[in-house]
Design a protein around this motif. Structure first.
Motif, PDB file in Angstrom:
ATOM      1  N   THR A  87      -6.006  -4.427   5.563  1.00  0.00           N
ATOM      2  CA  THR A  87      -4.835  -4.440   6.429  1.00  0.00           C
ATOM      3  C   THR A  87      -4.491  -3.057   6.972  1.00  0.00           C
ATOM      4  O   THR A  87      -4.218  -2.903   8.167  1.00  0.00           O
ATOM      5  N   ARG A 116      -9.462  -7.288  17.234  1.00  0.00           N
ATOM      6  CA  ARG A 116      -9.293  -8.541  16.507  1.00  0.00           C
ATOM      7  C   ARG A 116     -10.171  -8.457  15.260  1.00  0.00           C
ATOM      8  O   ARG A 116     -11.387  -8.336  15.348  1.00  0.00           O
ATOM      9  N   SER A 141      -5.888  -8.722  11.873  1.00  0.00           N
ATOM     10  CA  SER A 141      -5.266  -8.018  12.986  1.00  0.00           C
ATOM     11  C   SER A 141      -5.648  -8.691  14.292  1.00  0.00           C
ATOM     12  O   SER A 141      -6.791  -9.120  14.472  1.00  0.00           O
ATOM     13  N   GLU A 142      -4.696  -8.790  15.217  1.00  0.00           N
ATOM     14  CA  GLU A 142      -4.980  -9.243  16.574  1.00  0.00           C
ATOM     15  C   GLU A 142      -5.333  -8.044  17.432  1.00  0.00           C
ATOM     16  O   GLU A 142      -4.923  -6.908  17.147  1.00  0.00           O
ATOM     17  N   GLY A 143      -6.086  -8.291  18.530  1.00  0.00           N
ATOM     18  CA  GLY A 143      -6.454  -7.205  19.411  1.00  0.00           C
ATOM     19  C   GLY A 143      -7.617  -7.599  20.288  1.00  0.00           C
ATOM     20  O   GLY A 143      -7.865  -8.789  20.525  1.00  0.00           O
ATOM     21  N   ARG A 147      -5.961  -1.795  19.108  1.00  0.00           N
ATOM     22  CA  ARG A 147      -6.270  -2.698  18.005  1.00  0.00           C
ATOM     23  C   ARG A 147      -7.467  -3.574  18.351  1.00  0.00           C
ATOM     24  O   ARG A 147      -7.694  -3.926  19.510  1.00  0.00           O
ATOM     25  N   LEU A 159       3.143  -7.953   5.072  1.00  0.00           N
ATOM     26  CA  LEU A 159       2.360  -8.278   6.249  1.00  0.00           C
ATOM     27  C   LEU A 159       2.041  -9.755   6.288  1.00  0.00           C
ATOM     28  O   LEU A 159       2.093 -10.398   7.340  1.00  0.00           O
ATOM     29  N   ALA A 181      -7.220  -1.942   9.502  1.00  0.00           N
ATOM     30  CA  ALA A 181      -7.107  -2.631  10.785  1.00  0.00           C
ATOM     31  C   ALA A 181      -5.958  -2.081  11.614  1.00  0.00           C
ATOM     32  O   ALA A 181      -6.054  -1.951  12.842  1.00  0.00           O
ATOM     33  N   ALA A 182      -4.853  -1.731  10.958  1.00  0.00           N
ATOM     34  CA  ALA A 182      -3.658  -1.277  11.666  1.00  0.00           C
ATOM     35  C   ALA A 182      -3.829   0.100  12.293  1.00  0.00           C
ATOM     36  O   ALA A 182      -3.040   0.491  13.163  1.00  0.00           O
ATOM     37  N   LEU A 210       2.606 -12.741   9.590  1.00  0.00           N
ATOM     38  CA  LEU A 210       1.544 -13.352  10.369  1.00  0.00           C
ATOM     39  C   LEU A 210       1.725 -14.866  10.443  1.00  0.00           C
ATOM     40  O   LEU A 210       2.154 -15.497   9.487  1.00  0.00           O
TER      41      LEU A 210
END
Length: 318
Positions: free
Chosen positions: A116, A127, A92-94, A125, A12, A119-120, A16
């Motif tokens: 990780t 942030r 994580s983005e979101g 999702r 991961l 968050a996934a 990123l």
């Protein structure tokens, strides 16, 4: 306390990309390299100490020696914090609200990478950022007191939120730090959506050594090279163990959730260890202390999502 990590975090990390300077940095590795680029300290007496004690079943007894080792590190007080707050690492983005900021345990081998899988599993999702604890990077000093640690982490969390309501999440003893950061940000006038404590035990001295011995033992059963356990991170861990000499629970007005593992520690006396009673809502989740962020991360995430919809106005699915 700490969470074992697996190779998926390294994959991961490679995917990123770097964010602008004001935003959280991307996920790196379980043991962040010093800012100077210098190699991590070699293994030596401090890494040998817990390994030897673990083989004898005496990890809890090493706490005083680890605390003494941590006292030798440069430190900062609440009144003289470093000019730059700890790094926030993008996990994580979101959705930007609430801004989820995670606080890891201070056991050697811990870090933002713990979150990780958790968050996934959110849909949609969110942030989500993870804080690096000051002092685990060789370029930064350790906090000298509990208040110095909390104030420093609060500055980092508020900066990572970028003005959005904050949701603090902490695993194990990191839950005590997350709760204190939420309360401190709240008192400073920042909007706090809540605090989530994932299997956080009562941070009292009476059971602290036993819980530490069990949790660190689970970590040491894994690959220390992968986890980044070095002389430096073990010394930093000792520094954080010292902080609970002046720990106090901060009152929090925002809602708080305790996610409790249904499977308790399988060690003699583990059934007597008390989970922290600060949160008003306690929800049991399948799994154990470590699997809540690993193979049972989906159940943990769903529990937090359900709670967000009920308790906070800024839930993206509310």
């Amino acid at each position: 306390m700490a969470d074992p990590t697996h190779g998926h975090t390294q994959a991961l990390a490679a995917r990123l990309s770097w964010m602008p300077a004001a935003a959280p940095a991307p996920l790196h590795t379980p043991a962040d390299a010093p800012a100077s680029g210098a190699a991590a300290p070699a293994h030596g007496p401090l890494t040998t100490l817990p390994l030897t004690a673990h083989a004898r079943g005496e990890l809890g007894a090493t706490v005083p020696r680890l605390q003494a080792a941590g006292a030798d590190r440069p430190s900062f007080s609440a009144a003289a914090a470093p000019g730059t707050p700890p790094r926030a690492v993008l996990v994580s983005e979101g959705a930007a609200a609430p801004a989820v900021v995670c606080v890891p345990s201070f056991l050697a081998g811990s870090g933002p990478h713990q979150f990780t899988r958790f968050a996934a599993r959110f849909a949609p999702r969110l942030r989500m950022s993870g804080l690096t604890l000051p002092g685990f990077d060789a370029a930064t000093p350790l906090p000298a007191t509990w208040r110095a640690a909390v104030d420093s982490l609060t500055a980092a969390a508020v900066r990572a939120a970028g003005g959005a309501p904050l949701l603090l999440v902490g695993h194990s003893i990191g839950g005590a730090l997350a709760h204190a950061v939420a309360a401190t940000a709240e008192r400073a006038g920042h909007e706090v959506a809540g605090a989530v404590l994932i299997d956080t035990y009562e941070p009292e001295v009476a059971q602290q050594h036993e819980v530490f011995g069990w949790a660190m033992g689970r970590v040491l059963d894994l690959d220390q090279e992968l986890l980044g356990i070095t002389e430096h991170t073990v010394r930093a861990m000792g520094g954080y163990l010292r902080l609970f000499d002046d720990w106090t629970a901060d009152p929090l007005l925002a809602p708080a959730l305790l996610v409790a593992a249904e499977s308790g520690p399988e060690v003699p006396g583990g059934d007597r260890w008390a989970l922290w009673r600060a949160p008003a809502t306690v929800v049991p989740v399948p799994g154990d202390h470590f699997s809540l962020l690993e193979e049972h991360a989906a159940a943990t995430a769903r529990t937090v999502e359900d709670w967000l919809r009920k308790e906070t106005p800024c839930s993206p699915s509310a």
